[in-house]
Design an enzyme around this catalytic site. Sequence first.
Site, PDB file in Angstrom:
ATOM      1  N   ASN A   1       4.242 -12.769  -1.468  1.00  0.00           N
ATOM      2  CA  ASN A   1       4.975 -11.850  -2.329  1.00  0.00           C
ATOM      3  C   ASN A   1       6.069 -12.622  -3.066  1.00  0.00           C
ATOM      4  O   ASN A   1       6.149 -13.859  -2.969  1.00  0.00           O
ATOM      5  CB  ASN A   1       5.531 -10.676  -1.522  1.00  0.00           C
ATOM      6  CG  ASN A   1       6.513 -11.114  -0.444  1.00  0.00           C
ATOM      7  OD1 ASN A   1       7.139 -12.177  -0.530  1.00  0.00           O
ATOM      8  ND2 ASN A   1       6.654 -10.291   0.593  1.00  0.00           N
TER       9      ASN A   1
ATOM     10  N   ASP B   1      -0.671  -4.721   3.046  1.00  0.00           N
ATOM     11  CA  ASP B   1      -1.779  -4.702   4.000  1.00  0.00           C
ATOM     12  C   ASP B   1      -3.047  -4.161   3.339  1.00  0.00           C
ATOM     13  O   ASP B   1      -4.145  -4.690   3.536  1.00  0.00           O
ATOM     14  CB  ASP B   1      -1.438  -3.830   5.212  1.00  0.00           C
ATOM     15  CG  ASP B   1      -0.199  -4.300   5.953  1.00  0.00           C
ATOM     16  OD1 ASP B   1       0.082  -5.518   5.915  1.00  0.00           O
ATOM     17  OD2 ASP B   1       0.478  -3.462   6.561  1.00  0.00           O
TER      18      ASP B   1
END
Length: 485
Positions: free
Chosen positions: A203, A274
């Site tokens: 990220n 996820d």
Amino acid sequence: MSDAQDELLVDQVLEFRGGPIVVVGDLLLDRWISGTADRLSREAPAPVVRVRGREDAPGGAANTAMNLAALGAAVRLVGLVGDDEPGSALLALLEAAGVDVSGVVRGSGPTTVKTRVSAAGQVLMRFDEGATADAADGDAVAAALRGALPGSAAVLVCDYGMDAAGAAVRTALAEDRGAVPLVLDAHDLAPWAAVRPDVVTPNAGETERLLGRALGDDRVRSATEAGAELRQRTGAAAVIVTLDRDGTVVHADGGPSRTLAKPAPDANANGAGDTFAAALVLALAAGMDVHRAARLGQLAADVVTRLPGTSVCTANDLTASLAGGARLLDERALVAALGVARAAGKRIVFTNGCFDVLHRGHTAYLKQARALGDLLVVAVNDDESTRRLKGPGRPVNPVADRAGVVAELACVDFITVFSTDTPIPLLETIAPDVYAKGGDYLPEMLAETPVVEANGGVVRILDYISPHSTSDLIARVRAAGVAGA
């Protein structure tokens, strides 16, 4: 990418019937405590939360496994939980979803639990409990991983720094992984470079740590320009930088590419990474290249960022998302989805009907119903119950068509199908905050009213549009057909 191309991507992934996906990493249990808060404590300037509901959901690598199972994949999960009540609760949730948990080790320490307290949809605080894995636990997880790898179609590592996926797991993957795709979702990617993963998904913050510098205001440009450096530092064949509201930047053979995200509240981003990783690894297992697999991951992540709490993206969600429709769920999946919504403080509205031939009266009252809360659930009678209620010759349209048309309405969030003459069993199960009924009724006339009120809900009668009814519409159509003959 066009809508037609997106549909082809989804079809290819949902048709995949290859070997199981192995997910290995840090498992945790998300606990949601929800309620209302309308005053401060006398002891301290803190809100007093009147608890209305509690909900458990798998988190971390367990949430990734749940997403894969919801997409129709066979999943082998490898990880670590404690020999305690939260560990048992987590395993029960996973097994109920069809996840193979034979590779989950019962360790020496407690299960990691993240408990959130929310009021009116706003998270007020979070409590984190648990401990990192010790060396013996790490060895046990690595041994379980070696047993899970044979016959697998892909491997996904979820390493969030709790040491379940530590040095022993890295050694096991380097030695025994074989030629299947390896996707890595890790807070610290540097120790994994020697394993040479196929794809890593840092990220923004993880990317900045890798580069040793901030991405700055133009995150997309900075991530695009850093492709060669990121691939070199991670040892990965491909790097996908995930930038939440800004989508992703993909560095792989063929040059950089992007995916665009649909706008969503930041509070709903919990677990979206996820979901992205789950859809991505499934797409790679199905034979897609990294650029198309990233697009599939983005489509799945967009689904869950429209939902509160720790959510999953199902196969039905993906197909409905492409059509802009509601989520069509069976009763068990509906209960789970509403539990998450309720834990986030959402007000749930429920209504039901046959919806045989959708007309203006239906759409008007469904819009009114949606305005009474945060989520609208529509239960549609199946064909047999419609025939019992409406008589011979009905329904005109089968339930798949009826539910599909209702799902296209923007005011509808969830669709389910039921087989009883009244929705009372479903009302008892889901306990909506509001039961909305269209027509010229009074609440006292409805058999459903005592059930709704016993569970803390209210009944609301919506406007009746007298010239619009399915029976009248069908009669006019049939009369016109006879006259035309």
